[in-house]
Scaffold this motif. Structure first.
Motif, PDB file in Angstrom:
ATOM      1  N   SER A  75     -77.573  33.585 -95.695  1.00 10.68           N
ATOM      2  CA  SER A  75     -76.522  33.634 -94.236  1.00 10.68           C
ATOM      3  C   SER A  75     -75.519  32.389 -94.939  1.00 10.68           C
ATOM      4  N   THR A  76     -74.956  32.905 -94.008  1.00 13.60           N
ATOM      5  CA  THR A  76     -73.232  31.856 -93.939  1.00 13.60           C
ATOM      6  C   THR A  76     -72.964  31.505 -92.242  1.00 13.60           C
ATOM      7  N   PRO A  77     -73.065  29.402 -92.137  1.00 13.29           N
ATOM      8  CA  PRO A  77     -73.689  28.717 -93.665  1.00 13.29           C
ATOM      9  C   PRO A  77     -74.765  28.283 -94.364  1.00 13.29           C
ATOM     10  N   ALA A  78     -75.101  28.417 -95.039  1.00  8.55           N
ATOM     11  CA  ALA A  78     -76.069  28.696 -95.853  1.00  8.55           C
ATOM     12  C   ALA A  78     -77.263  26.551 -95.271  1.00  8.55           C
ATOM     13  N   GLU A  79     -76.189  25.518 -94.243  1.00  8.40           N
ATOM     14  CA  GLU A  79     -77.036  23.930 -93.854  1.00  8.40           C
ATOM     15  C   GLU A  79     -75.955  24.043 -92.607  1.00  8.40           C
ATOM     16  N   GLY A  80     -75.806  23.403 -92.163  1.00  6.56           N
ATOM     17  CA  GLY A  80     -75.248  22.671 -90.612  1.00  6.56           C
ATOM     18  C   GLY A  80     -75.039  22.958 -89.701  1.00  6.56           C
ATOM     19  N   ASP A  81     -74.259  22.429 -88.711  1.00  5.25           N
ATOM     20  CA  ASP A  81     -74.482  23.262 -88.410  1.00  5.25           C
ATOM     21  C   ASP A  81     -73.014  23.897 -87.168  1.00  5.25           C
ATOM     22  N   PHE A  82     -73.336  25.117 -86.727  1.00 12.12           N
ATOM     23  CA  PHE A  82     -72.161  26.079 -87.181  1.00 12.12           C
ATOM     24  C   PHE A  82     -72.008  26.602 -85.322  1.00 12.12           C
ATOM     25  N   TYR A  83     -70.692  26.602 -84.924  1.00 14.66           N
ATOM     26  CA  TYR A  83     -70.422  26.913 -84.338  1.00 14.66           C
ATOM     27  C   TYR A  83     -69.754  27.986 -84.206  1.00 14.66           C
ATOM     28  N   TRP A  84     -69.456  29.609 -83.299  1.00 16.82           N
ATOM     29  CA  TRP A  84     -69.137  30.668 -83.687  1.00 16.82           C
ATOM     30  C   TRP A  84     -68.527  31.084 -81.939  1.00 16.82           C
ATOM     31  N   ARG A  85     -67.397  31.155 -82.207  1.00 20.72           N
ATOM     32  CA  ARG A  85     -67.012  32.194 -80.796  1.00 20.72           C
ATOM     33  C   ARG A  85     -66.242  34.053 -81.127  1.00 20.72           C
ATOM     34  N   GLY A  86     -66.872  34.461 -80.203  1.00 22.66           N
ATOM     35  CA  GLY A  86     -66.614  36.512 -80.207  1.00 22.66           C
ATOM     36  C   GLY A  86     -66.616  36.924 -79.085  1.00 22.66           C
ATOM     37  N   LYS A  87     -65.780  38.254 -79.222  1.00 23.14           N
ATOM     38  CA  LYS A  87     -65.619  38.835 -78.432  1.00 23.14           C
ATOM     39  C   LYS A  87     -66.408  39.621 -78.081  1.00 23.14           C
ATOM     40  N   LEU A  88     -66.487  39.557 -77.020  1.00 22.05           N
ATOM     41  CA  LEU A  88     -68.076  40.374 -76.093  1.00 22.05           C
ATOM     42  C   LEU A  88     -67.974  42.146 -76.590  1.00 22.05           C
ATOM     43  N   GLU A  89     -66.357  42.527 -76.382  1.00 21.60           N
ATOM     44  CA  GLU A  89     -65.800  44.190 -76.917  1.00 21.60           C
ATOM     45  C   GLU A  89     -66.633  44.496 -77.877  1.00 21.60           C
ATOM     46  N   GLN A  90     -66.499  43.313 -78.688  1.00 22.28           N
ATOM     47  CA  GLN A  90     -66.712  43.844 -80.155  1.00 22.28           C
ATOM     48  C   GLN A  90     -68.143  43.665 -80.899  1.00 22.28           C
ATOM     49  N   VAL A  91     -69.182  43.552 -79.928  1.00 20.68           N
ATOM     50  CA  VAL A  91     -70.256  43.605 -79.834  1.00 20.68           C
ATOM     51  C   VAL A  91     -70.904  44.735 -80.028  1.00 20.68           C
ATOM     52  N   ASP A  92     -71.527  45.337 -81.077  1.00 20.95           N
ATOM     53  CA  ASP A  92     -72.194  46.533 -81.451  1.00 20.95           C
ATOM     54  C   ASP A  92     -73.878  46.728 -80.582  1.00 20.95           C
ATOM     55  N   GLY A  93     -74.524  45.380 -79.929  1.00 19.53           N
ATOM     56  CA  GLY A  93     -75.379  46.017 -79.843  1.00 19.53           C
ATOM     57  C   GLY A  93     -76.276  44.281 -80.276  1.00 19.53           C
ATOM     58  N   PHE A  94     -77.070  43.533 -79.768  1.00 19.76           N
ATOM     59  CA  PHE A  94     -77.972  42.577 -79.820  1.00 19.76           C
ATOM     60  C   PHE A  94     -79.489  42.931 -79.088  1.00 19.76           C
ATOM     61  N   PHE A  95     -79.765  41.573 -80.187  1.00 18.39           N
ATOM     62  CA  PHE A  95     -81.322  41.809 -79.364  1.00 18.39           C
ATOM     63  C   PHE A  95     -82.385  40.386 -79.593  1.00 18.39           C
ATOM     64  N   LEU A  96     -83.410  39.547 -78.434  1.00 19.55           N
ATOM     65  CA  LEU A  96     -83.077  38.648 -78.501  1.00 19.55           C
ATOM     66  C   LEU A  96     -83.886  37.735 -78.764  1.00 19.55           C
TER      67      LEU A  96
END
Length: 122
Positions: free
Chosen positions: A93-114
């Protein structure tokens, strides 16, 4: 845009609801915990606190944007995650360590799981 995912984002923005989730975005898996837009913007604004005048001005703008996001949370276009890991293929995975915040466009999400995916180091 997926109505269920949009409901999760609205709950995060309006009620500080957090949920472990993994998103499929253009073939990559983005795994983390939902957070409000306000919390996201406030968290990244702190990165700029110790810098020069320009850096501090950017931090101030991000803090103001966080307050604005809370006040205008009826419509959502972005999802915000904390403790994020990005998996692309068989690589670690990226990053390998540390806290990482991510922001993405909802319309770009192809699918998800809980649930979150953890790397072997975690």
């Amino acid at each position: 845009m997926d109505d269920v995912l949009q409901t999760f984002v609205k709950a995060a923005n309006n009620y500080d609801f957090s949920l472990d989730i993994t998103l499929n975005v253009n073939g990559a898996l983005i795994s983390g915990t939902t957070m409000s837009a306000e919390e996201y913007l406030n968290s990244i604004s702190s990165v700029f606190d110790e810098g020069n005048d320009v850096s501090q001005a950017i931090g101030e703008k991000l803090s103001q944007a966080g307050q604005s996001a809370k006040e205008n949370s009826k419509s959502v276009s972005y999802i915000h995650l904390k403790n994020t890991r990005i998996f692309n293929g068989d690589a670690d995975s990226t990053p390998a360590e540390g806290d990482f915040y991510w922001r993405g466009k909802l319309e770009q999400v192809d699918g998800f799981f809980l649930g979150r995916i953890s790397s072997e180091e975690e």
